[in-house]
Design an enzyme around this catalytic site. Sequence first.
Site, PDB file in Angstrom:
ATOM      1  N   TYR A 106       7.189 -54.174   6.775  1.00  0.00           N
ATOM      2  CA  TYR A 106       8.657 -52.813   6.969  1.00  0.00           C
ATOM      3  C   TYR A 106       9.722 -53.009   6.182  1.00  0.00           C
ATOM      4  O   TYR A 106      10.065 -51.300   5.264  1.00  0.00           O
ATOM      5  CB  TYR A 106       8.911 -52.943   8.160  1.00  0.00           C
ATOM      6  CG  TYR A 106       7.811 -52.206   9.537  1.00  0.00           C
ATOM      7  CD1 TYR A 106       7.112 -52.548   9.990  1.00  0.00           C
ATOM      8  CD2 TYR A 106       8.570 -51.296   9.900  1.00  0.00           C
ATOM      9  CE1 TYR A 106       6.463 -52.243  11.020  1.00  0.00           C
ATOM     10  CE2 TYR A 106       8.265 -50.913  11.282  1.00  0.00           C
ATOM     11  CZ  TYR A 106       6.824 -51.453  10.978  1.00  0.00           C
ATOM     12  OH  TYR A 106       6.203 -50.733  12.623  1.00  0.00           O
ATOM     13  N   LYS A 151      -1.153 -64.846  11.224  1.00  0.00           N
ATOM     14  CA  LYS A 151      -2.081 -64.649  10.402  1.00  0.00           C
ATOM     15  C   LYS A 151      -2.543 -65.771   9.674  1.00  0.00           C
ATOM     16  O   LYS A 151      -2.875 -65.973   8.374  1.00  0.00           O
ATOM     17  CB  LYS A 151      -2.565 -63.197   9.852  1.00  0.00           C
ATOM     18  CG  LYS A 151      -4.292 -63.076   9.118  1.00  0.00           C
ATOM     19  CD  LYS A 151      -5.918 -62.706  10.396  1.00  0.00           C
ATOM     20  CE  LYS A 151      -6.512 -62.962   9.760  1.00  0.00           C
ATOM     21  NZ  LYS A 151      -8.304 -63.378  10.374  1.00  0.00           N
ATOM     22  N   ASP A 208      -5.308 -61.573  15.427  1.00  0.00           N
ATOM     23  CA  ASP A 208      -7.277 -60.878  15.640  1.00  0.00           C
ATOM     24  C   ASP A 208      -8.090 -61.433  16.793  1.00  0.00           C
ATOM     25  O   ASP A 208      -7.511 -60.771  18.006  1.00  0.00           O
ATOM     26  CB  ASP A 208      -7.980 -60.724  14.562  1.00  0.00           C
ATOM     27  CG  ASP A 208      -8.271 -62.369  13.976  1.00  0.00           C
ATOM     28  OD1 ASP A 208      -7.766 -63.233  14.614  1.00  0.00           O
ATOM     29  OD2 ASP A 208      -9.184 -62.696  13.119  1.00  0.00           O
ATOM     30  N   ASP A 234       4.542 -54.562  15.986  1.00  0.00           N
ATOM     31  CA  ASP A 234       4.008 -53.199  16.423  1.00  0.00           C
ATOM     32  C   ASP A 234       2.931 -52.625  17.321  1.00  0.00           C
ATOM     33  O   ASP A 234       3.008 -52.189  17.765  1.00  0.00           O
ATOM     34  CB  ASP A 234       4.047 -52.220  15.181  1.00  0.00           C
ATOM     35  CG  ASP A 234       5.007 -50.144  15.172  1.00  0.00           C
ATOM     36  OD1 ASP A 234       5.196 -50.241  16.452  1.00  0.00           O
ATOM     37  OD2 ASP A 234       3.920 -50.707  14.648  1.00  0.00           O
ATOM     38  N   ASP A 240       1.674 -51.683  21.486  1.00  0.00           N
ATOM     39  CA  ASP A 240       1.145 -50.602  21.948  1.00  0.00           C
ATOM     40  C   ASP A 240      -0.585 -50.470  22.673  1.00  0.00           C
ATOM     41  O   ASP A 240      -0.102 -50.151  23.351  1.00  0.00           O
ATOM     42  CB  ASP A 240       0.892 -49.728  20.152  1.00  0.00           C
ATOM     43  CG  ASP A 240       1.728 -48.784  20.125  1.00  0.00           C
ATOM     44  OD1 ASP A 240       3.074 -49.029  20.426  1.00  0.00           O
ATOM     45  OD2 ASP A 240       1.579 -47.676  20.350  1.00  0.00           O
TER      46      ASP A 240
HETATM   47  C1  IPM Z   1       8.449 -47.953  17.375  1.00  0.00           C
HETATM   48  C2  IPM Z   1       7.823 -47.621  16.563  1.00  0.00           C
HETATM   49  C3  IPM Z   1       8.719 -47.635  15.689  1.00  0.00           C
HETATM   50  C4  IPM Z   1       8.239 -48.499  14.536  1.00  0.00           C
HETATM   51  C5  IPM Z   1       8.247 -46.399  13.676  1.00  0.00           C
HETATM   52  C6  IPM Z   1       8.641 -45.355  15.067  1.00  0.00           C
HETATM   53  C7  IPM Z   1       9.200 -46.316  12.533  1.00  0.00           C
HETATM   54  O1  IPM Z   1       6.597 -47.740  16.421  1.00  0.00           O
HETATM   55  O2  IPM Z   1       9.583 -48.621  17.604  1.00  0.00           O
HETATM   56  O3  IPM Z   1       7.804 -49.799  17.586  1.00  0.00           O
HETATM   57  O4  IPM Z   1       7.248 -48.993  14.020  1.00  0.00           O
HETATM   58  O5  IPM Z   1       9.351 -49.642  14.071  1.00  0.00           O
HETATM   59 MN    MN Z   2       5.012 -48.811  17.699  1.00  0.00          MN
END
Ligand code: IPM
Ligand code: MN
Length: 371
Positions: free
Chosen positions: A142, A189, A221, A245, A249
């Site tokens: 990042y 990884k 993975d 990240d 999700d």
């Molecule tokens: C999160 C979001 C952010 C990230 C984005 C909006 C930059 O997806 O906080 O998980 O990737 O960290």
């Molecule tokens: Mn995110």
Amino acid sequence: MEKKIAVILGDGIGPEVTQQSIKVLNAIAHRFGHVFHYNYGIMGADAIDKTGNPLPDETIATCLDSDAILFGAIGHPKYDNDPTAKVRPEQGLLKLRKELQLFANIRPITTYHALHHLSPLKAKQLKGIDFVIFRELTGGIYFGKKELSEDQTRASDDCVYTKPEIERVAHLAFQYAQKRKKKLTLVDKANVLETSRLWRKVIQEIAAQYADVTVDYMFVDNAAMQIILNPAQFDVVLTENMFGDIISDEASVLSGSLGLLPSASVGNKTALFEPIHGSYPQAAGKDIANPLGSILSAAMMLDHFGLANEAHAVREAVSWTLSHGFVSKDVDPINNYATTAIGDLIADHIERHRDGGRRSSNASLNQSTII
Ligand code: IPM
Ligand code: MN
């Protein structure tokens, strides 16, 4: 207790979900006798529209001058669909994380019995899930050097980690594991990436200081598969920025919706609390977004203030709405309630239990929490 809270509403559904958290915090303040002052700052597409800058200096100053930051969401489709845009909303959030050195992002994965029937996973897989993802937040790909060749046919993003960057988040994760089921899984990884091999080496060294914590190592993975196949095996999952990240999700599916998950980002300065979901522009202004990710982030903020009973009151009210079917459209597309209605129900529930609830002053007991 008196606290200054910086509020950044942000983009898309950010404002409407954060307003529900403020309702809930006001109910807590009223019931438990606290005073919360809110100082507003702008960030993201909202700030670009107003000032040309995704993170104005005044916002940083407001955050540094506060006891905690409550943040909504960031992002706008007009930037997502324009890869050539020089200024992007997300730069605001990334800069804020870096400026405040918010190196640890804590994402608890909780499931609710009342929502099991709505999960895409079978009940068998949902049993015993209770883990926390510790995502490193200020390093890795990042923040590495980004390049695009002049003829725009070659691009690169460097992934860099230093030993101290790994150590500081790892210590927090180990300490957290000690207070829980005493298991830490490093997700990396290391069969391919040099940075991952450094993570493994550093974790192996640190592990010696936490003899009561069992450590295991998992390639990302495989972890992506295990989160769906056998999520109950996890306790604290420690990982670098990008992997964290992605897997957080993925893990949100276990709870039933991405809209339910809160997070806390901590470092050496003011801590920040935000739902893990994005700005969900399709829902903005429609009063249909799930406010629980934000409200549960506010609960994490109360924990951070040392207000454990208050945080518990918020979580209890949230569970009450879920078990009574007061849920938003993402959770139940057929029978659902508006964002504002859910915020009102939770705030009312907290207020109604005013006399039944214990008045707390656990801050004076100096209860320390990581978040
Ligand atoms: C999160 C979001 C952010 C990230 C984005 C909006 C930059 O997806 O906080 O998980 O990737 O960290
Ligand atoms: Mn995110």
